[in-house]
Motif scaffolding. Structure first.
Motif, PDB file in Angstrom:
ATOM      1  N   VAL A  73       0.862  -0.974   0.470  1.00 21.51           N
ATOM      2  CA  VAL A  73      -0.685  -0.189  -0.123  1.00 21.51           C
ATOM      3  C   VAL A  73       0.435   1.265   0.401  1.00 21.51           C
ATOM      4  N   TYR A  74       2.175   0.706   0.930  1.00 21.79           N
ATOM      5  CA  TYR A  74       3.290   2.782   0.627  1.00 21.79           C
ATOM      6  C   TYR A  74       3.556   2.371  -0.736  1.00 21.79           C
ATOM      7  N   LYS A  79       3.839   6.115  -5.306  1.00 24.76           N
ATOM      8  CA  LYS A  79       3.897   6.608  -6.462  1.00 24.76           C
ATOM      9  C   LYS A  79       3.259   7.866  -6.670  1.00 24.76           C
ATOM     10  N   PHE A  80       1.742   7.413  -6.034  1.00 21.22           N
ATOM     11  CA  PHE A  80       0.802   8.593  -6.430  1.00 21.22           C
ATOM     12  C   PHE A  80       0.934   9.780  -6.116  1.00 21.22           C
ATOM     13  N   ALA A  81       1.741   9.624  -5.644  1.00 22.92           N
ATOM     14  CA  ALA A  81       1.698  11.141  -4.608  1.00 22.92           C
ATOM     15  C   ALA A  81       3.292  11.529  -4.478  1.00 22.92           C
ATOM     16  N   ASN A 128      -8.717  23.424 -12.489  1.00 23.58           N
ATOM     17  CA  ASN A 128      -7.683  22.962 -12.339  1.00 23.58           C
ATOM     18  C   ASN A 128      -6.884  21.768 -11.706  1.00 23.58           C
ATOM     19  N   LEU A 129      -6.305  23.249 -10.561  1.00 29.26           N
ATOM     20  CA  LEU A 129      -5.502  23.086  -9.877  1.00 29.26           C
ATOM     21  C   LEU A 129      -6.587  22.306  -8.328  1.00 29.26           C
ATOM     22  N   ILE A 130      -7.700  23.307  -7.977  1.00 31.23           N
ATOM     23  CA  ILE A 130      -7.852  22.099  -6.954  1.00 31.23           C
ATOM     24  C   ILE A 130      -9.248  20.912  -7.211  1.00 31.23           C
ATOM     25  N   PHE A 131      -9.428  20.642  -8.727  1.00 30.21           N
ATOM     26  CA  PHE A 131      -9.462  19.324  -9.291  1.00 30.21           C
ATOM     27  C   PHE A 131      -8.775  18.358  -8.920  1.00 30.21           C
ATOM     28  N   LEU A 132      -7.536  18.304  -8.776  1.00 28.52           N
ATOM     29  CA  LEU A 132      -6.182  17.872  -8.388  1.00 28.52           C
ATOM     30  C   LEU A 132      -6.313  17.732  -6.886  1.00 28.52           C
ATOM     31  N   GLU A 133      -6.273  19.174  -5.738  1.00 29.57           N
ATOM     32  CA  GLU A 133      -6.491  19.629  -4.592  1.00 29.57           C
ATOM     33  C   GLU A 133      -6.883  18.153  -4.352  1.00 29.57           C
ATOM     34  N   HIS A 134      -8.241  17.361  -4.567  1.00 30.02           N
ATOM     35  CA  HIS A 134      -9.595  17.180  -4.747  1.00 30.02           C
ATOM     36  C   HIS A 134      -9.090  15.744  -4.504  1.00 30.02           C
ATOM     37  N   GLN A 135      -8.631  15.179  -5.611  1.00 36.77           N
ATOM     38  CA  GLN A 135      -7.901  13.647  -6.093  1.00 36.77           C
ATOM     39  C   GLN A 135      -6.875  13.431  -4.568  1.00 36.77           C
ATOM     40  N   ARG A 136      -6.197  14.405  -4.699  1.00 36.37           N
ATOM     41  CA  ARG A 136      -5.273  14.216  -3.558  1.00 36.37           C
ATOM     42  C   ARG A 136      -5.647  13.605  -1.895  1.00 36.37           C
ATOM     43  N   ALA A 137      -6.945  14.658  -1.856  1.00 39.15           N
ATOM     44  CA  ALA A 137      -7.441  14.311  -0.584  1.00 39.15           C
ATOM     45  C   ALA A 137      -7.567  13.199  -0.270  1.00 39.15           C
ATOM     46  N   ALA A 139      -6.985  10.244  -2.258  1.00 40.12           N
ATOM     47  CA  ALA A 139      -6.345   9.277  -2.072  1.00 40.12           C
ATOM     48  C   ALA A 139      -5.585   8.907  -0.820  1.00 40.12           C
ATOM     49  N   TYR A 140      -5.738  10.399   0.184  1.00 38.61           N
ATOM     50  CA  TYR A 140      -4.684  10.309   1.224  1.00 38.61           C
ATOM     51  C   TYR A 140      -5.672   9.944   1.904  1.00 38.61           C
ATOM     52  N   GLY A 141      -7.355  10.386   2.020  1.00 36.00           N
ATOM     53  CA  GLY A 141      -8.021   9.335   2.833  1.00 36.00           C
ATOM     54  C   GLY A 141      -8.169   8.225   2.288  1.00 36.00           C
TER      55      GLY A 141
END
Length: 156
Positions: A73-74, A79-81, A128-137, A139-141
């Motif tokens: 999982v790490y 890799k995604f991060a 675009n930035l907000i969408f990416l930040e939502h994806q990152r959040a 994935a981290y969740g």
């Protein structure tokens, strides 16, 4: 500065300065935080495994199985991060580039009634930035939920 002139022609000053700032910030925070965490966790790992092996070797084998899943999982999340961090830098650079371009050329923009077009470009880049930040959040969740669920499940 050592790049070809074509490199500088293809990129705006705002994009390059944004990348320099974000790269310096990433290195500084990575060195201070990650080294501390790595050393602390390394010491805990060595002493914890020694204690657990002495206490119960069967439980140690179960722990090794759980660690295998966690390391997988790490690796996937890592890799995604990394990829999303590079994308984030690109999106921040694009957003900064639009803002810099608009502010440096405020007279021509206003003279040709280009305020709406610049605002639209800025809005597009910020979305675009907000969408990416939502994806990152998200994935981290998922990562944190899995990690915490697995580690808390072990404790139960």
């Amino acid at each position: 500065l050592q790049q070809d002139i074509a490199f500088h022609d293809m990129r705006d000053v705002g994009e390059l300065t944004s990348r320099l700032n974000s790269d310096c910030e990433a290195v500084a925070s990575g060195l201070s935080v990650n080294l501390n965490i790595f050393l602390r966790n390394g010491v805990q790992l060595v002493f914890g495994v020694c204690y657990l092996t002495i206490t119960s070797w069967k439980l140690s084998l179960i722990l090794l199985g759980v660690w295998a899943v966690l390391f997988y999982v790490y690796a996937v999340y890592g890799k995604f991060a990394r990829r999303s961090s590079l994308l984030r830098q690109d999106r921040l650079a694009a957003l900064n580039s639009v803002a810099t371009e608009a502010l440096q050329n405020v007279r021509p923009v206003r003279g040709f009634s280009g305020e709406e077009a610049m605002m639209e470009r800025y809005h597009h880049e910020s979305q675009n930035l907000i969408f990416l930040e939502h994806q990152r959040a998200a994935a981290y969740g998922l990562y944190a939920t899995f990690y915490n669920g697995l580690t808390e499940g072990i404790k139960a």
